[in-house]
Design a protein around this motif. Structure first.
Motif, PDB file in Angstrom:
ATOM      1  N   ARG A 121      48.986  32.830  43.203  1.00  0.00           N
ATOM      2  CA  ARG A 121      48.610  32.037  44.390  1.00  0.00           C
ATOM      3  C   ARG A 121      48.372  30.578  44.036  1.00  0.00           C
ATOM      4  O   ARG A 121      48.797  29.672  44.757  1.00  0.00           O
ATOM      5  N   ASP A 124      51.650  28.958  43.409  1.00  0.00           N
ATOM      6  CA  ASP A 124      52.352  28.824  44.690  1.00  0.00           C
ATOM      7  C   ASP A 124      51.804  27.672  45.523  1.00  0.00           C
ATOM      8  O   ASP A 124      52.571  26.928  46.144  1.00  0.00           O
ATOM      9  N   ARG A 125      50.482  27.505  45.533  1.00  0.00           N
ATOM     10  CA  ARG A 125      49.878  26.392  46.300  1.00  0.00           C
ATOM     11  C   ARG A 125      50.386  25.047  45.798  1.00  0.00           C
ATOM     12  O   ARG A 125      50.685  24.147  46.583  1.00  0.00           O
ATOM     13  N   VAL A 128      54.049  24.664  46.998  1.00  0.00           N
ATOM     14  CA  VAL A 128      54.106  24.363  48.434  1.00  0.00           C
ATOM     15  C   VAL A 128      53.669  22.923  48.682  1.00  0.00           C
ATOM     16  O   VAL A 128      54.268  22.216  49.504  1.00  0.00           O
ATOM     17  N   ARG A 132      55.963  20.246  50.482  1.00  0.00           N
ATOM     18  CA  ARG A 132      55.448  19.502  51.639  1.00  0.00           C
ATOM     19  C   ARG A 132      55.617  18.007  51.423  1.00  0.00           C
ATOM     20  O   ARG A 132      56.067  17.274  52.304  1.00  0.00           O
ATOM     21  N   GLU A 146      54.599  20.509  57.003  1.00  0.00           N
ATOM     22  CA  GLU A 146      53.884  21.744  56.659  1.00  0.00           C
ATOM     23  C   GLU A 146      54.710  22.971  57.043  1.00  0.00           C
ATOM     24  O   GLU A 146      54.876  23.908  56.255  1.00  0.00           O
ATOM     25  N   LEU A 147      55.221  22.969  58.262  1.00  0.00           N
ATOM     26  CA  LEU A 147      56.032  24.087  58.739  1.00  0.00           C
ATOM     27  C   LEU A 147      57.270  24.275  57.868  1.00  0.00           C
ATOM     28  O   LEU A 147      57.580  25.381  57.432  1.00  0.00           O
ATOM     29  N   ALA A 149      57.775  23.177  54.816  1.00  0.00           N
ATOM     30  CA  ALA A 149      57.401  23.532  53.444  1.00  0.00           C
ATOM     31  C   ALA A 149      57.145  25.030  53.332  1.00  0.00           C
ATOM     32  O   ALA A 149      57.626  25.687  52.396  1.00  0.00           O
ATOM     33  N   ASN A 150      56.388  25.571  54.284  1.00  0.00           N
ATOM     34  CA  ASN A 150      56.100  27.011  54.254  1.00  0.00           C
ATOM     35  C   ASN A 150      57.378  27.831  54.426  1.00  0.00           C
ATOM     36  O   ASN A 150      57.571  28.836  53.726  1.00  0.00           O
ATOM     37  N   PHE A 153      59.455  27.537  51.176  1.00  0.00           N
ATOM     38  CA  PHE A 153      58.872  28.336  50.099  1.00  0.00           C
ATOM     39  C   PHE A 153      59.140  29.822  50.327  1.00  0.00           C
ATOM     40  O   PHE A 153      59.561  30.533  49.416  1.00  0.00           O
ATOM     41  N   ALA A 154      58.912  30.287  51.560  1.00  0.00           N
ATOM     42  CA  ALA A 154      59.151  31.703  51.875  1.00  0.00           C
ATOM     43  C   ALA A 154      60.622  32.065  51.651  1.00  0.00           C
ATOM     44  O   ALA A 154      60.930  33.129  51.096  1.00  0.00           O
TER      45      ALA A 154
END
Length: 185
Positions: A121, A124-125, A128, A132, A146-147, A149-150, A153-154
């Motif tokens: 985690r 991952d942070r 991300v 971002r 933000e959207l 970037a998430n 990453f996913a």
């Protein structure tokens, strides 16, 4: 021969052996006997470096986190590299042939071990955050960055798991096409 080799082993040799076992065979095979066999040494060599298998596993997790941080450190600070190029480098690194099996194995291990999960985690942070920042640098507002970037990453994790037994060359073209979509206005 095992005695001569044992004298030359360092903690990093054990870490690298653990990565190999973990990537090739999974967490259930990460045992003292298996590691010693792989390195051609006795258990005494293992216990010279580590108090027990739990201590060894924590050293493995810590070393993995540190190596991920070192590899990914430049992602967030590459102001001289265009945002799209940074994103491409990040996605390529995630599925790099040298690390993709270990990355998958660590994520699988994280499902059953909270210390590993915390390390994953944290790494991952940071990734991300770098993703971002690349979107921000490309001109997206904070909410949109933000959207994206998430989602990026996913998708990167998805590409990792869809890559099969080894990374495919067609995956690079798919990742680049994905970035075209994510950077479109």
């Amino acid at each position: 021969m095992a005695k001569a080799r044992a004298a030359r082993l360092a903690v990093d040799d054990w870490i690298q052996a653990g990565y190999a076992v973990l990537a090739e065979e999974g967490i259930k095979s990460l045992k003292v006997d298996r590691l010693c066999s792989r390195l051609g040494v006795t258990k005494g060599s293992f216990y010279w470096h580590f108090a027990d298998i739990a201590t060894y596993r924590m050293a493995l997790v810590d070393a993995w986190g540190a190596s991920r941080d070192e590899e990914r450190r430049h992602f967030g600070t590459s102001n001289d590299v265009a945002p799209r190029q940074r994103l491409s480098q990040m996605m390529t690194t995630l599925v790099d042939a040298r690390h993709w099996t270990l990355e998958r194995a660590m994520r699988e291990w994280a499902r059953t071990d909270e210390a590993v999960a915390a390390s994953v985690r944290a790494a991952d942070r940071r990734v991300v955050g770098a993703v971002r920042q690349a979107f921000l640098d490309d001109g997206f507002d904070r909410e949109e960055a933000e959207l994206r970037a998430n989602a990026t990453f996913a998708a990167g994790i998805g590409f990792l798991h869809l890559s099969g037994p080894q990374p495919a060359s067609a995956g690079a073209a798919q990742r680049e096409r994905f970035l075209d979509i994510m950077l479109a206005r």
